[in-house]
Design an enzyme around this catalytic site. Structure first.
Site, PDB file in Angstrom:
ATOM      1  N   ASN A  99     -22.579 -47.142  82.479  1.00  0.00           N
ATOM      2  CA  ASN A  99     -23.292 -46.006  81.983  1.00  0.00           C
ATOM      3  C   ASN A  99     -22.501 -44.696  81.375  1.00  0.00           C
ATOM      4  OD1 ASN A  99     -25.350 -47.457  83.050  1.00  0.00           O
ATOM      5  ND2 ASN A  99     -25.994 -46.485  84.791  1.00  0.00           N
ATOM      6  N   HIS A 103     -17.905 -48.083  79.271  1.00  0.00           N
ATOM      7  CA  HIS A 103     -18.377 -47.492  78.089  1.00  0.00           C
ATOM      8  C   HIS A 103     -18.337 -46.054  77.664  1.00  0.00           C
ATOM      9  CE1 HIS A 103     -20.851 -51.802  78.144  1.00  0.00           C
ATOM     10  NE2 HIS A 103     -19.489 -51.790  77.937  1.00  0.00           N
ATOM     11  N   CYS A 139      -8.369 -29.429  64.032  1.00  0.00           N
ATOM     12  CA  CYS A 139      -7.976 -29.830  62.751  1.00  0.00           C
ATOM     13  C   CYS A 139      -9.209 -30.025  61.930  1.00  0.00           C
ATOM     14  CB  CYS A 139      -7.126 -31.199  62.823  1.00  0.00           C
ATOM     15  SG  CYS A 139      -8.453 -32.574  63.270  1.00  0.00           S
TER      16      CYS A 139
HETATM   17  C1  BJW Z   1     -33.580 -51.874  86.742  1.00  0.00           C
HETATM   18  C2  BJW Z   1     -34.585 -50.727  86.980  1.00  0.00           C
HETATM   19  C3  BJW Z   1     -34.391 -50.205  87.961  1.00  0.00           C
HETATM   20  C4  BJW Z   1     -34.762 -51.524  84.728  1.00  0.00           C
HETATM   21  N1  BJW Z   1     -33.700 -50.596  89.040  1.00  0.00           N
HETATM   22  N2  BJW Z   1     -32.695 -52.321  87.580  1.00  0.00           N
HETATM   23  C5  BJW Z   1     -21.413 -62.935  71.181  1.00  0.00           C
HETATM   24  C6  BJW Z   1     -21.153 -63.245  72.797  1.00  0.00           C
HETATM   25  C7  BJW Z   1     -20.269 -62.612  73.494  1.00  0.00           C
HETATM   26  C8  BJW Z   1     -19.923 -61.311  73.106  1.00  0.00           C
HETATM   27  C9  BJW Z   1     -20.323 -60.927  71.882  1.00  0.00           C
HETATM   28  C10 BJW Z   1     -20.979 -61.612  71.137  1.00  0.00           C
HETATM   29  N3  BJW Z   1     -20.987 -61.079  69.879  1.00  0.00           N
HETATM   30  C11 BJW Z   1     -20.419 -59.864  70.109  1.00  0.00           C
HETATM   31  C12 BJW Z   1     -20.119 -59.711  71.277  1.00  0.00           C
HETATM   32  C13 BJW Z   1     -19.231 -58.502  71.898  1.00  0.00           C
HETATM   33  C14 BJW Z   1     -20.214 -57.462  72.328  1.00  0.00           C
HETATM   34  C15 BJW Z   1     -21.289 -58.067  73.109  1.00  0.00           C
HETATM   35  O1  BJW Z   1     -21.424 -58.201  74.276  1.00  0.00           O
HETATM   36  N4  BJW Z   1     -22.579 -58.151  72.342  1.00  0.00           N
HETATM   37  C16 BJW Z   1     -23.572 -58.892  73.044  1.00  0.00           C
HETATM   38  C17 BJW Z   1     -24.896 -58.002  72.972  1.00  0.00           C
HETATM   39  C18 BJW Z   1     -23.887 -60.232  72.421  1.00  0.00           C
HETATM   40  N5  BJW Z   1     -19.441 -56.740  73.090  1.00  0.00           N
HETATM   41  C19 BJW Z   1     -18.669 -55.477  72.656  1.00  0.00           C
HETATM   42  O2  BJW Z   1     -18.845 -55.428  71.164  1.00  0.00           O
HETATM   43  C20 BJW Z   1     -17.965 -54.588  73.316  1.00  0.00           C
HETATM   44  N6  BJW Z   1     -16.636 -54.701  72.785  1.00  0.00           N
HETATM   45  C21 BJW Z   1     -15.701 -55.572  72.662  1.00  0.00           C
HETATM   46  O3  BJW Z   1     -16.223 -56.963  73.119  1.00  0.00           O
HETATM   47  O4  BJW Z   1     -14.580 -55.568  72.026  1.00  0.00           O
HETATM   48  C22 BJW Z   1     -13.912 -56.544  71.872  1.00  0.00           C
HETATM   49  C23 BJW Z   1     -12.720 -56.128  71.015  1.00  0.00           C
HETATM   50  C24 BJW Z   1     -11.288 -56.334  71.474  1.00  0.00           C
HETATM   51  C25 BJW Z   1     -10.255 -55.625  70.540  1.00  0.00           C
HETATM   52  C26 BJW Z   1     -10.519 -55.224  69.376  1.00  0.00           C
HETATM   53  C27 BJW Z   1     -11.805 -54.935  69.149  1.00  0.00           C
HETATM   54  C28 BJW Z   1     -12.999 -55.464  69.799  1.00  0.00           C
HETATM   55  C29 BJW Z   1     -18.310 -53.189  73.463  1.00  0.00           C
HETATM   56  C30 BJW Z   1     -19.874 -53.367  74.072  1.00  0.00           C
HETATM   57  C31 BJW Z   1     -20.147 -51.696  74.056  1.00  0.00           C
HETATM   58  C32 BJW Z   1     -21.562 -51.592  74.432  1.00  0.00           C
HETATM   59  N7  BJW Z   1     -22.217 -50.282  74.094  1.00  0.00           N
HETATM   60  C33 BJW Z   1     -23.298 -49.828  74.633  1.00  0.00           C
HETATM   61  C34 BJW Z   1     -23.700 -48.223  73.999  1.00  0.00           C
HETATM   62  C35 BJW Z   1     -22.633 -47.327  74.679  1.00  0.00           C
HETATM   63  C36 BJW Z   1     -23.019 -46.089  74.404  1.00  0.00           C
HETATM   64  C37 BJW Z   1     -24.292 -45.599  74.323  1.00  0.00           C
HETATM   65  O5  BJW Z   1     -25.068 -45.639  75.540  1.00  0.00           O
HETATM   66  O6  BJW Z   1     -24.842 -45.086  73.461  1.00  0.00           O
HETATM   67  O7  BJW Z   1     -23.284 -49.748  76.032  1.00  0.00           O
HETATM   68  S1  BJW Z   1     -24.787 -50.993  74.205  1.00  0.00           S
HETATM   69  C38 BJW Z   1     -25.552 -50.880  75.857  1.00  0.00           C
HETATM   70  O8  BJW Z   1     -25.621 -52.126  76.486  1.00  0.00           O
HETATM   71  C39 BJW Z   1     -24.545 -49.842  76.443  1.00  0.00           C
HETATM   72  C40 BJW Z   1     -24.984 -50.439  78.098  1.00  0.00           C
HETATM   73  O9  BJW Z   1     -23.642 -49.984  78.869  1.00  0.00           O
HETATM   74  C41 BJW Z   1     -24.678 -51.884  77.475  1.00  0.00           C
HETATM   75  C42 BJW Z   1     -25.013 -52.875  78.723  1.00  0.00           C
HETATM   76  O10 BJW Z   1     -26.465 -52.499  78.948  1.00  0.00           O
HETATM   77  P1  BJW Z   1     -27.232 -52.376  80.433  1.00  0.00           P
HETATM   78  O11 BJW Z   1     -26.539 -51.329  81.175  1.00  0.00           O
HETATM   79  O12 BJW Z   1     -27.113 -53.816  81.088  1.00  0.00           O
HETATM   80  O13 BJW Z   1     -28.750 -52.106  80.192  1.00  0.00           O
HETATM   81  P2  BJW Z   1     -30.004 -52.910  79.861  1.00  0.00           P
HETATM   82  O14 BJW Z   1     -31.226 -52.112  79.343  1.00  0.00           O
HETATM   83  O15 BJW Z   1     -29.540 -54.097  78.840  1.00  0.00           O
HETATM   84  O16 BJW Z   1     -30.661 -53.639  81.068  1.00  0.00           O
HETATM   85  C43 BJW Z   1     -31.012 -52.832  82.095  1.00  0.00           C
HETATM   86  C44 BJW Z   1     -31.345 -53.753  83.223  1.00  0.00           C
HETATM   87  O17 BJW Z   1     -31.813 -52.715  84.336  1.00  0.00           O
HETATM   88  C45 BJW Z   1     -32.160 -54.578  83.067  1.00  0.00           C
HETATM   89  O18 BJW Z   1     -31.818 -55.969  83.877  1.00  0.00           O
HETATM   90  C46 BJW Z   1     -33.552 -54.364  83.690  1.00  0.00           C
HETATM   91  O19 BJW Z   1     -34.502 -55.257  84.286  1.00  0.00           O
HETATM   92  C47 BJW Z   1     -32.906 -53.453  84.664  1.00  0.00           C
HETATM   93  N8  BJW Z   1     -33.992 -52.344  85.439  1.00  0.00           N
HETATM   94  N9  BJW Z   1     -35.295 -50.699  85.566  1.00  0.00           N
HETATM   95  C48 BJW Z   1     -32.812 -51.392  88.842  1.00  0.00           C
HETATM   96  N10 BJW Z   1     -35.493 -49.030  88.220  1.00  0.00           N
END
Ligand code: BJW
Length: 248
Positions: free
Chosen positions: A103, A120, A152
Site C-alpha cells: 500500500n 510499491h 531543475c
Molecule cells: C479485504 C477487505 C477487507 C477487500 N478486509 N480484505 C505475468 C505473470 C506474472 C507477472 C507479470 C505478468 N505480466 C506482468 C507481470 C509483472 C507485473 C504483474 O504482477 N502483473 C500482474 C497483474 C499479472 N508486476 C509488475 O509489473 C511489478 N514490477 C515488476 O515485476 O518488475 C519487474 C522488473 C524488473 C526489472 C526491470 C523492470 C521490471 C510492479 C507492480 C506494481 C504494482 N503497482 C500497483 C499500483 C501502485 C501505485 C498506486 O497505487 O497507484 O500496486 S497496481 C496495484 O496492485 C497496487 C497494489 O499494491 C497491487 C496489488 O493489489 P492488492 O493490494 O492485492 O489489491 P487488490 O484490489 O487486488 O485486492 C484487494 C484484496 O483485498 C482482495 O483480495 C479483496 O478480497 C480484499 N479485501 N475488502 C480484508 N475489508
C-alpha cells in the site's frame, strides 16, 4: 455471527518469534481507501494502462497527476482501522518483525508501524524524473498539476511503482529475507495476483513458515495458507486481539 478463531492459531501467534506480515489494499478498505480489483475496485472505473504505467505518464502526465491528486485528497483525511492497529501491536509483541506493505497510503505508519518496507512506494512522496531525488509532499491539492522540481524544473512523478517498473531493491530484498526466515507469515487483504509481492507467501511456506491469510474472498494464496480467516480485516483482527487479550 462471531468468527471462530482456531486455538492452534492463537497459540502460534503467542509463540511466534519471527513474524512477517504482507498487506494489500484490503487492509485499508475499512478505512475508506478503495481497493483495485473486485466490484468496487479502482480498476473497474479506471484503466491501469492509462494511469499506472510509465508509458501512461510519458503520454499524459497531466491526466496521471490528476488521478493521483484525486486519490491524495481521498486518502488524506482517512484514519487507520483496527487491522492497522493490530499489525502495529504485533510488531511490539514479537522479538523479530517486518511489515511488508504493497500500500502507498501511509496508514500503517499513522497506526504506529515502524519496522516496515513499502514495496510499491508512497503516494505522499514525489520524485524528480531528471535527478531522481525523492521528497515528501503532503499538500492536498497540489498547487500545480503536473508539479515540477524546484531545483531543475523537470517533471515530478508520484514516488510509486507502476506496472513494468522494478520494485525498490532494498525493500524487496528485506521482504524476501523476511519471508525466508520468519516462522509465521500473515497475509492481509491482497488479491495475490501482482508479482513479485504475490510470491512472498509461497517463499515463506516453502521455508517452513506457518501462513495465515485474512481476506473476505478466496484468493490464489488461500490454498497455501495454514489458516485462512474469511472476513474483513478490521473485524477478524478485532477478534484475534480479543483472543490474545490485547486492547487495540
Ligand atoms: C479485504 C477487505 C477487507 C477487500 N478486509 N480484505 C505475468 C505473470 C506474472 C507477472 C507479470 C505478468 N505480466 C506482468 C507481470 C509483472 C507485473 C504483474 O504482477 N502483473 C500482474 C497483474 C499479472 N508486476 C509488475 O509489473 C511489478 N514490477 C515488476 O515485476 O518488475 C519487474 C522488473 C524488473 C526489472 C526491470 C523492470 C521490471 C510492479 C507492480 C506494481 C504494482 N503497482 C500497483 C499500483 C501502485 C501505485 C498506486 O497505487 O497507484 O500496486 S497496481 C496495484 O496492485 C497496487 C497494489 O499494491 C497491487 C496489488 O493489489 P492488492 O493490494 O492485492 O489489491 P487488490 O484490489 O487486488 O485486492 C484487494 C484484496 O483485498 C482482495 O483480495 C479483496 O478480497 C480484499 N479485501 N475488502 C480484508 N475489508
Amino acid at each position: 455471527m462471531r468468527l471462530e478463531i482456531p486455538r492452534e492459531l492463537v497459540k502460534a501467534l503467542n509463540e511466534a518469534e519471527k513474524v512477517a506480515v504482507l498487506t494489500g489494499a484490503g487492509v485499508s478498505a475499512e478505512s475508506g481507501v478503495p481497493t483495485f480489483r473486485g466490484k468496487e475496485g479502482l480498476w473497474r472505473r479506471y484503466s491501469p494502462q492509462e494511469l499506472a504505467t510509465p508509458e501512461a505518464f510519458a503520454r499524459d502526465p497531466q491526466l496521471v497527476w490528476e488521478w493521483y491528486n484525486w486519490r491524495r485528497g481521498l486518502i488524506a483525511p482517512l484514519e487507520p482501522n483496527p487491522a492497522h492497529r493490530f499489525i502495529a501491536r504485533l510488531e511490539k509483541e514479537v522479538p523479530w518483525f517486518l511489515l511488508i506493505t504493497q500500500n502507498i497510503d501511509g496508514l500503517h505508519q499513522k497506526a504506529g508501524s515502524v519496522r516496515m518496507v513499502e514495496l510499491h512506494g508512497n503516494i505522499w512522496k514525489v520524485r524528480c524524473t531528471k535527478e531522481g531525488t525523492v521528497k515528501e509532499d503532503r499538500r492536498v491539492p497540489l498547487p500545480e498539476i503536473p508539479p515540477r522540481c524546484e531545483n531543475c524544473g523537470a517533471l515530478l512523478r508520484p514516488h510509486v511503482v507502476w506496472f513494468g517498473e522494478p520494485l525498490p531493491v532494498d525493500a524487496l530484498e528485506g521482504a524476501m529475507e523476511a519471508a525466508e526466515n520468519c516462522d509465521l507469515f500473515l497475509v492481509v487483504g491482497t488479491s495475490g495476483v501482482v508479482y513479485p509481492a504475490a510470491a512472498l507467501p509461497q517463499v515463506a511456506r516453502s521455508h517452513g513458515a506457518l501462513v495465515v491469510e485474512i481476506d473476505p474472498e478466496e484468493t490464489p494464496l488461500t490454498s497455501l495458507a495454514t489458516w485462512s480467516l474469511q472476513g474483513k480485516a478490521g473485524e477478524v483482527t478485532r477478534e484475534l486481539a480479543r483472543e490474545l487479550g490485547w486492547e487495540l
